[in-house]
Design an enzyme around this catalytic site. Structure first.
Site, PDB file in Angstrom:
ATOM      1  CB  SER A 145      52.252  56.953  28.343  1.00  0.00           C
ATOM      2  OG  SER A 145      52.735  55.614  28.334  1.00  0.00           O
ATOM      3  CE1 TYR A 159      49.042  55.510  32.396  1.00  0.00           C
ATOM      4  CE2 TYR A 159      50.272  54.501  30.597  1.00  0.00           C
ATOM      5  CZ  TYR A 159      50.186  55.426  31.621  1.00  0.00           C
ATOM      6  OH  TYR A 159      51.239  56.267  31.866  1.00  0.00           O
TER       7      TYR A 159
END
Length: 250
Positions: A145, A159
Site C-alpha cells: 500500500s 493498516y
C-alpha cells in the site's frame, strides 16, 4: 483488453483475493499473458465465478477456491489444491487484505487480530506453502500500500503497520529463496479505482490530490507491473518494493 503477450505461457498463478478490485485485474492480466489462474475468495462466490468465466473465455484454465485468508489451514489447502489441480505452481500473488482504520483508542483486539491475520500472517503462510511447490523461475509478489511509507491521515496506524511488515518479509524471503531461483517482490499501489475505493467517492478528489499526477490508478495499471515481475522480464528484480502510486510518495 490488452492483446495477449504470452510471456507467461505454461505458468500457473495463484492470486489470493482474486475475485474483485486489484486481485481481479491481476487474475485477468496474468491470464491474458498466458497463465492458468487459481484465485481465492472469501465471500464473493458470484464475482469469483465471473472472473473464472472471463479467464476461460481467453482459453486459459481457471479455478476459484473459497478460503478465508485469516485461517492458515484454509490458505495452505488452497495453495496445495492449486498445485495439485494444475500440476505445478509458478506464481503467487498475495493480494487479499483488509482495510480497518480508526483512532488508536477505538481499535480493539478483534480489529488488530483480523488485520494482522490477513495482511501479515496470510502472505507469509501462503508464501511458505507456495515455495514448497516452486522451482527455478518461481515468483512471489505481494500487494502492499502507498500508506506503508506515507500515512497522510489519522487512523491509519494499524493498516500502515500491517503493510509495512511486508517490506521486511519481502527482503527476508528474497534472500532465502534467491539461491533457489525464486524472486520475491512487493508492489505498493497508490489510490486505485475499485469498488472499495471508487475514484468518484466522497474523499476521492482530496486523495487524488496527494499524487503527483492528480488521479486514481486503474486496477489494470497495477496489474501491468505485477505481470512484468511475474514474467521472465522481471527475473533480475527481487527484494524490491515498487511504488505504482502516481507519485503519492514522491
Amino acid at each position: 483488453m490488452l492483446e495477449a503477450m504470452n510471456r507467461l505461457e505454461g505458468n500457473v498463478a495463484l492470486i489470493t483475493g482474486g475475485s474483485r478490485g486489484i486481485g481481479a485485474a491481476v487474475s485477468l492480466r496474468l491470464a491474458e499473458e498466458g497463465a492458468d489462474v487459481v484465485l481465492t475468495y472469501e465471500k464473493s462466490a458470484e464475482r469469483a465465478g465471473e472472473v473464472v468465466e472471463q479467464i476461460t473465455a481467453l482459453g486459459r484454465r481457471a479455478l476459484a477456491v473459497q478460503a478465508d485468508s485469516a485461517v492458515p489451514e484454509a490458505l495452505t489447502a488452497a495453495v496445495d489444491e492449486a498445485a495439485s489441480m494444475f500440476g505445478r505452481l509458478d506464481i503467487l500473488v498475495n493480494n487479499a487484505g483488509v482495510f480497518l482504520v480508526g483512532a488508536l483508542d477505538d481499535l480493539g483486539p478483534g480489529e488488530i487480530e483480523r488485520t494482522l491475520a490477513v495482511n501479515v500472517r496470510a502472505p507469509f503462510v501462503a508464501s511458505q506453502a507456495a515455495a514448497r511447490h516452486m522451482g527455478r523461475g518461481g515468483r512471489i509478489i505481494s500487494i502492499g500500500s502507498n500508506v506503508a511509507e506515507r500515512a497522510v491521515f489519522p487512523g491509519l496506524a494499524l493498516y500502515s503497520m500491517s503493510k509495512t511488515a511486508l517490506i521486511g518479509m519481502t527482503k527476508g524471503l528474497a534472500r532465502e529463496l534467491g539461491p533457489r531461483g525464486v524472486t520475491v517482490n512487493l508492489v505498493h499501489p497508490g489510490p486505485t479505482d475499485t469498488d472499495a475505493n471508487p475514484a468518484d467517492g466522497p474523499n476521492a478528489e482530496m486523495i487524488a490530490g496527494f499524487t503527483a499526477v492528480g488521479r486514481y490508478a486503474e486496477a489494470a495499471e497495477i496489474a501491468a507491473t505485477v505481470a512484468h515481475l511475474a514474467s521472465a522480464d522481471g527475473r533480475y528484480i527481487t527484494g524490491a518494493a515498487i511504488h505504482v502510486d502516481g507519485g503519492f510518495t514522491a
